[in-house]
Design an enzyme around this catalytic site. Structure first.
Site, PDB file in Angstrom:
ATOM      1  CB  SER A 162     -43.887  11.831  -2.326  1.00  0.00           C
ATOM      2  OG  SER A 162     -42.589  11.748  -1.788  1.00  0.00           O
ATOM      3  CB  THR A 163     -43.638   8.131   0.775  1.00  0.00           C
ATOM      4  OG1 THR A 163     -42.482   8.943   0.987  1.00  0.00           O
ATOM      5  CG2 THR A 163     -43.455   6.797   1.475  1.00  0.00           C
ATOM      6  CG  HIS A 188     -41.195  13.851  -4.315  1.00  0.00           C
ATOM      7  ND1 HIS A 188     -41.900  14.189  -3.185  1.00  0.00           N
ATOM      8  CD2 HIS A 188     -41.283  14.923  -5.148  1.00  0.00           C
ATOM      9  CE1 HIS A 188     -42.399  15.413  -3.330  1.00  0.00           C
ATOM     10  NE2 HIS A 188     -42.044  15.867  -4.516  1.00  0.00           N
ATOM     11  CG  MET A 281     -43.236  11.063   3.871  1.00  0.00           C
ATOM     12  SD  MET A 281     -41.520  10.515   4.083  1.00  0.00           S
ATOM     13  CE  MET A 281     -40.838  11.875   5.022  1.00  0.00           C
ATOM     14  CG  ASP A 284     -43.565  19.219  -3.895  1.00  0.00           C
ATOM     15  OD1 ASP A 284     -43.716  20.427  -4.160  1.00  0.00           O
ATOM     16  OD2 ASP A 284     -43.054  18.407  -4.684  1.00  0.00           O
TER      17      ASP A 284
END
Length: 347
Positions: A162-163, A188, A281, A284
């Site tokens: 993600s991030t 993401h 973050m 997930d």
């Protein structure tokens, strides 16, 4: 309670500055301390206000956001969240910004969007908390092993991020040879961005990288990136594994979700899989990685020191889902060790 994150909003549109400010100001843990309409105003505001985080428009007069971001990362490294139009051109520019060192990106809302900038406040707070140095973009990778030097086994690789994932995935996948194991990825990312990201990875990496399509067969030498926004990526088909794009509600607030991908890999491949959870973050992917490990898969997690946000890997580690925590620079090589064919035959 910690002090609110102090944010400078930079955008050439007064309307957009007002919208971003309104969204951020609705969160009591965020304090918008200033606005700027271009890079010159932003430079002076950064000197005067010393914000924790900057939101930065990509397309601005006098100096575009990419050029200004490079100056920030060189002269005064700090967390920057890019605000981009949801177009192919906007996606390309945003991906370049993430490689330069931007913390994350958000898309500008379309007409009638019910929750514009829905998770911007959470990203701002995460950016303000991070201790990462933002002055170091992705380093040039060593050449990947040649096809002759790597004998691929029968394992499938599944990666979630993600991030910070743009930099992390480039660092990992540039270690892969052209005959890498079949690899599926959920990152993401806003819709329209994933196709541009897949194209970018395809230019930077030895294997073929493509946005996953429904029914695409998993093949040696190919990497499949989940499309952003509308559906989840799964793998199915015991005799001929392939990608499946499924319509389901968001999981852990995400669609596509890393957990959905990892769950399907655990069920399909079991011990013939490697699961990897990278910077991001939230949580997930943590439960799905645990399911993979319980099914006999090998599992890796990015360590705290090299994560942009030590969220997803931290939760996975605390659950016992991670077999090994490694620095980002070591993950690609470790995946190859885990997926290489044994000398007496393939795994």
């Amino acid at each position: 309670m910690s002090a609110p994150a102090r944010v400078l909003v930079v955008d050439d549109s007064p309307t957009m500055r007002g919208l971003i400010t309104a969204v951020l100001s609705s969160d009591p843990e965020v304090n918008v301390i200033g606005q700027a309409g271009d890079a010159l105003e932003a430079r002076e505001a950064i000197k005067r206000l010393n914000p924790d985080v900057v939101t930065l428009d990509i397309e601005m007069p006098n100096m575009n956001g990419l050029d200004f971001l490079e100056k920030i990362m060189t002269l005064r490294p700090m967390p920057v969240i890019m605000v981009s139009t949801m177009t192919h051109r906007g996606a390309e520019a945003t991906l370049a910004a993430l490689e330069i060192g931007a913390f994350d990106c958000v898309g500008k809302p379309g007409p009638g969007e019910p929750r514009p900038f829905g998770d911007l406040a959470e990203k701002v707070k995460a950016a303000a908390r991070t201790q990462r140095q933002f002055s170091q973009p992705v380093a040039a990778a060593a050449p990947p092993p040649s096809v002759a030097d790597f004998r691929v086994g029968r394992k499938i690789v599944a990666i979630g991020s993600s991030t910070g994932g743009v930099e992390a995935l480039i660092a990992v996948l540039q270690k892969f040879p052209a005959n890498c194991p079949p690899t599926v990825i959920t990152q993401h990312m806003p819709p329209t961005f994933t196709r541009s990201f897949a194209e970018r990875l395809n230019r930077l990496c030895a294997p073929v990288v493509q946005e996953a399509t429904d029914g695409a067969r998993l093949e040696i030498g190919k990497i499949y990136l989940a499309p952003g926004g509308e559906r989840h990526l799964q793998v199915t088909g015991a005799s001929a594994p392939c990608c499946r794009l499924v319509d389901r509600p968001p999981v852990n607030g995400h669609r596509p979700s890393v957990d959905v991908l990892f769950d399907s890999v655990a069920e399909l491949a079991g011990r013939n899989a490697v699961g990897v959870i990278l910077t991001g973050m939230g949580r997930d992917g943590a439960a799905g990685l645990l399911k993979m490990r319980h099914a006999g898969a090998r599992t890796l997690g990015q360590n705290e020191k090299t994560c942009v946000v030590y969220g997803m890997p931290r939760v996975a580690h605390e659950l016992g889902a991670v077999e090994q925590q490694l620095p980002l620079s070591a993950i690609g090589e470790e995946i190859l060790k885990m997926t290489a064919a044994r000398k007496e035959g393939t795994e």
